[in-house]
Design an enzyme around this catalytic site. Structure first.
Site, PDB file in Angstrom:
ATOM      1  CG  HIS A 118       6.828   6.635  -5.967  1.00 27.17           C
ATOM      2  ND1 HIS A 118       7.103   7.282  -4.535  1.00 27.17           N
ATOM      3  CD2 HIS A 118       8.167   6.652  -6.453  1.00 27.17           C
ATOM      4  CE1 HIS A 118       8.404   7.247  -4.356  1.00 27.17           C
ATOM      5  NE2 HIS A 118       8.995   7.000  -5.439  1.00 27.17           N
ATOM      6  CE1 TYR A 143       0.279   7.491   0.933  1.00 23.25           C
ATOM      7  CE2 TYR A 143       1.499   9.553   1.710  1.00 23.25           C
ATOM      8  CZ  TYR A 143       1.532   8.229   1.412  1.00 23.25           C
ATOM      9  OH  TYR A 143       2.657   7.606   1.781  1.00 23.25           O
TER      10      TYR A 143
END
Length: 470
Positions: free
Chosen positions: A70, A133
């Site tokens: 992605h 993240y």
């Protein structure tokens, strides 16, 4: 098990901007501790100051869980809280590095900075792996995403656990091959005030740049409410503010004062707030009117501001606002000449019609041609020069308005002696309305921008070209 005792360090990868970090992990019989993200230390090593706004965690039960590839329209700081992963990154941005690949293992002692547009994938190598993240934008359904198939033959990622034995979603398995991927375009540049003299020069300067968007006041009025919602601002990396209220005498009136403050300060403040919040470079054009003109030498960028009138006060206030934006350029100019009504065209018209003008001879400075100003803006941006304030005018001798008028007459084939020099006081003695105070010395020192390798046009040569092309 995380590797203990490594010093904080950064490693470049085969993908531009993709940075791999070793993190110090401190452990004992109780477990371990690390600074997962530390802005001051990491930016000093080259991590972009990317301004994260959200923290996400992906927990994976089993080894072999595979997610990706992605590419999102934001930057990511990726690390592991527990477990270990095999990570794969593919550059899906427009440009020469499209398709470049990098792979590595990441445990708690490593992290990676993933720039916008670089495809991200990982495969867990241990059960109960938590992948964490930071991102510098909130998820939006309007954002542009790009995907690549995990099994794409052209990037040929050597997955430790073969994909046929891995756990992945049907959606990830159906992503397109590289040949069918739509690359993520670079962030855009927005020129505000694109209908004015400088805006038209910027259109010409950036005629070859597809990612530059031009907005006139009808398209985007920075003084209107709702500016924050007027664009998806995270899609821009630069705003060039070519809009301003510049009617210096009208600014001394009740209505003009309000308009000048609205355009040059209030609207600009909102634009600066947007730039600061979204990590955008803000380019702003200022003026010699921020000084009182009392110095006997050209003004430097570091000289204290001391505006005389309302217009100068609004420009000085605007400079102070823009300076609060971390990534900014302020371009100080004087006596701007471009595609539109201006002093040079007025003098050339009077010369052609046989009118002998009276022109002020006790104000001194240099012309600034908008072609030079546009070229200088692009120079600073393309070269990523140090942020801050730069003076930019044409080069050559400092002249009075009367001197320039005589040059215009001479260059258009007329008798320069038809120009009568007068003092500022005499020129405005019969004015019917308010007159803004003018700085007597508008000359700006050009050393700083010249030190970057930029060479402004010689004033007389540029004036000759301008008159030939008018």
């Amino acid at each position: 098990m995380a590797e203990f005792g490594k010093p904080l360090s950064v490693h470049e990868t085969s993908i531009p901007g993709l940075l791999l970090f070793d993190l110090p992990v401190h452990g004992d019989n109780r477990g371990w501790f690390k600074e997962n993200w530390q802005r001051e230390k990491m930016t000093s090593l080259g991590l972009p100051d990317f301004g994260p706004v959200q923290n996400n965690i992906s927990f994976n039960d089993a080894a072999g869980t595979t997610r990706g590839i992605h590419a999102e329209p934001w930057d990511k700081w990726v690390s592991v809280a527990t477990g270990r992963i095999f990570g794969a990154w593919v550059d899906l941005r427009e440009g020469p590095s499209f398709g470049a690949t990098f792979t590595t293992e990441i445990d708690a002692s490593r992290a990676i900075f993933v720039p916008r547009g670089v495809g991200n994938a990982y495969q867990t190598l241990e059960p109960d792996t938590a992948y964490t993240y930071l991102v510098n934008d909130h998820w939006s359904p309007d954002a542009a995403y790009t995907f690549l198939n995990l099994a794409d033959e052209s990037v040929a990622i050597d997955w430790p656990i073969p994909l046929e034995d891995a756990e992945l979603s049907g959606k990830d398995a159906a992503h397109p091959r590289l040949a069918d991927v739509q690359p993520i375009a670079p962030k855009r540049v927005l020129v505000v005030g694109a209908g004015g003299q400088l805006g038209r020069a910027l259109r010409h300067e950036y005629a070859d740049a597809g990612r530059v968007e031009f907005a006139t006041r009808d398209d985007l009025d920075i003084t209107a409410p709702g500016l924050e919602k007027a664009r998806r601002w995270r899609d821009y990396d630069t705003i060039i503010n070519a809009s301003a209220f510049t009617a210096v005498d009208k600014a001394e009136t009740l209505e003009g004062r309000a308009d000048a403050w609205a355009a040059n300060v209030t609207g600009l403040t909102e634009l600066a707030r947007i730039a600061a919040r979204n990590g955008i470079v803000l380019v702003h054009v200022s003026s010699d009117y921020v000084f009182d003109g009392s110095l006997a030498r050209p003004y430097r960028e570091s000289d204290p501001l001391s505006p005389l009138g309302v217009y100068g006060q609004t420009k000085a206030a605007g400079d102070a606002v823009v300076a609060t934006v971390q990534r900014h350029y302020i371009l100080r100019t004087s006596w701007v000449i471009g595609d539109g009504a201006n002093f040079v065209r007025t003098m050339a018209g009077l010369a052609d019609r046989g009118v002998d003008p009276r022109v002020v001879d006790d104000q001194y400075g240099r012309l600034t041609f908008t072609s030079d100003l546009a070229r200088g803006i692009r120079h600073l941006l393309d070269r990523e020069e140090a942020y801050g304030t730069y003076n930019l005018t044409s080069s050559g001798h400092v002249m009075s308005w009367a001197d320039i008028a005589r040059e215009v007459f001479e260059l258009t084939g007329h008798d320069a002696d038809r120009v009568t020099p007068v003092t500022t006081t005499d020129y405005f003695a019969s004015a019917s309305g308010p007159v803004a105070p003018r700085p007597r010395n508008s000359a700006l020192d050009l050393s700083r921008i010249e030190d970057t390798g930029f060479r402004p046009s010689d004033g007389r040569e540029a004036l000759g070209r301008y008159l030939r092309d008018r």
